[in-house]
Write a protein that holds these residues in place. Structure first.
Motif, PDB file in Angstrom:
ATOM      1  N   THR A   2      17.796  75.700 127.606  1.00 43.76           N
ATOM      2  CA  THR A   2      16.976  74.787 126.806  1.00 43.76           C
ATOM      3  C   THR A   2      15.342  75.475 127.141  1.00 43.76           C
ATOM      4  OG1 THR A   2      18.467  72.903 127.032  1.00 43.76           O
ATOM      5  CG2 THR A   2      15.984  72.592 126.443  1.00 43.76           C
ATOM      6  N   ASP A 126      12.133  81.154 116.813  1.00 36.91           N
ATOM      7  CA  ASP A 126      13.530  81.505 117.137  1.00 36.91           C
ATOM      8  C   ASP A 126      13.679  82.641 118.272  1.00 36.91           C
ATOM      9  OD1 ASP A 126      14.454  79.832 114.942  1.00 36.91           O
ATOM     10  OD2 ASP A 126      14.508  81.407 113.353  1.00 36.91           O
ATOM     11  N   GLY A 174      14.686  72.787 122.957  1.00 37.17           N
ATOM     12  CA  GLY A 174      15.975  73.149 122.348  1.00 37.17           C
ATOM     13  C   GLY A 174      16.261  74.635 122.251  1.00 37.17           C
ATOM     14  N   ARG A 175      16.493  75.265 120.962  1.00 41.03           N
ATOM     15  CA  ARG A 175      16.580  76.678 120.998  1.00 41.03           C
ATOM     16  C   ARG A 175      16.708  77.020 119.529  1.00 41.03           C
ATOM     17  NH1 ARG A 175      21.158  74.081 122.313  1.00 41.03           N
ATOM     18  NH2 ARG A 175      20.910  74.475 124.611  1.00 41.03           N
ATOM     19  N   GLY A 177      17.373  77.150 115.808  1.00 40.21           N
ATOM     20  CA  GLY A 177      18.017  76.512 115.035  1.00 40.21           C
ATOM     21  C   GLY A 177      18.404  74.980 115.408  1.00 40.21           C
ATOM     22  N   ARG A 178      18.138  74.678 116.683  1.00 39.11           N
ATOM     23  CA  ARG A 178      18.317  73.187 117.127  1.00 39.11           C
ATOM     24  C   ARG A 178      17.214  72.799 117.901  1.00 39.11           C
ATOM     25  NH1 ARG A 178      23.583  71.958 116.986  1.00 39.11           N
ATOM     26  NH2 ARG A 178      23.367  70.458 118.898  1.00 39.11           N
ATOM     27  N   TRP A 179      16.049  72.661 117.355  1.00 45.11           N
ATOM     28  CA  TRP A 179      14.744  72.130 118.056  1.00 45.11           C
ATOM     29  C   TRP A 179      14.804  70.583 117.876  1.00 45.11           C
ATOM     30  CZ3 TRP A 179      12.162  75.323 121.197  1.00 45.11           C
ATOM     31  CH2 TRP A 179      12.148  76.689 120.902  1.00 45.11           C
ATOM     32  N   ASN A 180      14.199  70.048 118.771  1.00 44.55           N
ATOM     33  CA  ASN A 180      13.755  68.703 118.907  1.00 44.55           C
ATOM     34  C   ASN A 180      12.291  68.681 118.766  1.00 44.55           C
ATOM     35  OD1 ASN A 180      16.318  67.501 118.913  1.00 44.55           O
ATOM     36  ND2 ASN A 180      16.389  67.492 121.089  1.00 44.55           N
TER      37      ASN A 180
END
Length: 205
Positions: A2, A126, A174-175, A177-180
C-alpha cells in the motif's frame, strides 16, 4: 503493498489572492507564518517532491520539508495568460475564457488543456502507486484537482467544481487504479502538536 501520497497545497501568495495565473511570486507574510506554525504537522515521508514553482518551494521550506522539484507536477500551463489575472483575461478574451472553463480539451491559449493536465498527474500517481511508503508532495492547487479527478474517475469537466484551500492536505492511499481519498484538511499548529510525542507537545506550548 500500500502506497500513501499526501498532496499539500501552497500557502497564500499575492497571485492566489488576486486570482492571477502564477507569475512566480513568493508566498506572502501571512502564508509563510501559517506554514511555519504548521511545521511538523505532516507524517514522515519516504520522499518529498514539489511542483517547480516559487510558492511551492517556499511553502515546503516553511513546513520544514526538504524536497526536489518534479517537472511532471508542474502547474497547468496557461500559455500567454501567465502572469495575468482572470479578470484581465476575461475582459480581453471573454469567449476564450468561456471555452477554457467549459471544454477540458481546449488549449488555444498556447499552453496545456485541463484534460492533458489530468492525464499527466494521473500517470504520475500511477507510478507513485508502485512505491512503498509515503510520498509528500507540495503542489499547485490545480495538481490536487487533477489528482482527485483521476483517483475518483471523474469526468475532466468536473475539474473546476473542486476547490482547494491553501495549506491543506489531501491524502491518498492504495495503489494504481485502487486509490482511497481523504479530502483536504487544514494544516495547523494543533496538527503539529499531534504529530509530536506527548512530552514534546507539552513543551511546544
Amino acid at each position: 503493498m500500500t502506497s500513501r501520497v499526501t498532496l499539500v497545497s501552497p500557502a497564500t501568495s499575492p497571485s492566489l489572492r488576486q486570482a492571477r495565473f502564477d507569475d512566480g511570486a513568493s508566498v506572502d507574510d501571512v502564508g509563510a507564518a501559517r506554514a511555519r506554525a504548521a511545521a511538523g504537522s505532516l507524517p514522515s515521508a519516504a520522499a518529498v517532491v514539489l511542483s517547480p514553482s516559487v510558492r511551492c518551494r517556499e511553502t515546503a521550506e516553511a513546513l520544514g520539508l526538504a524536497g526536489a522539484p518534479a517537472p511532471e507536477l508542474a502547474a497547468l500551463d496557461v500559455g500567454h495568460w501567465r502572469g495575468r489575472t482572470l479578470d484581465e483575461v476575461g475582459a480581453a478574451e471573454p469567449e476564450a475564457v468561456g471555452r477554457w472553463l467549459t471544454d477540458p480539451g481546449w488549449a488555444a491559449h498556447g499552453g496545456e488543456s485541463v484534460r492533458d493536465l489530468c492525464g499527466r498527474i494521473g500517470r504520475w500517481l500511477d507510478t507513485a502507486g508502485g512505491v512503498d511508503g509515503r510520498t509528500v508532495a507540495v503542489v499547485e492547487p490545480e495538481v490536487v484537482r487533477a489528482a482527485v479527478v483521476h483517483v475518483l474517475g471523474l469526468p475532466a469537466a468536473s475539474f473546476w467544481r473542486l476547490d482547494v484551500a491553501p495549506l491543506t492536505a489531501t491524502e491518498l492511499s492504495g495503489r494504481a487504479g485502487r486509490w482511497n481519498l481523504r479530502l483536504g484538511r487544514p494544516l495547523t499548529a494543533q496538527d503539529a502538536d499531534r504529530c509530536l510525542a506527548p512530552d514534546q507537545a507539552a513543551g511546544s506550548r
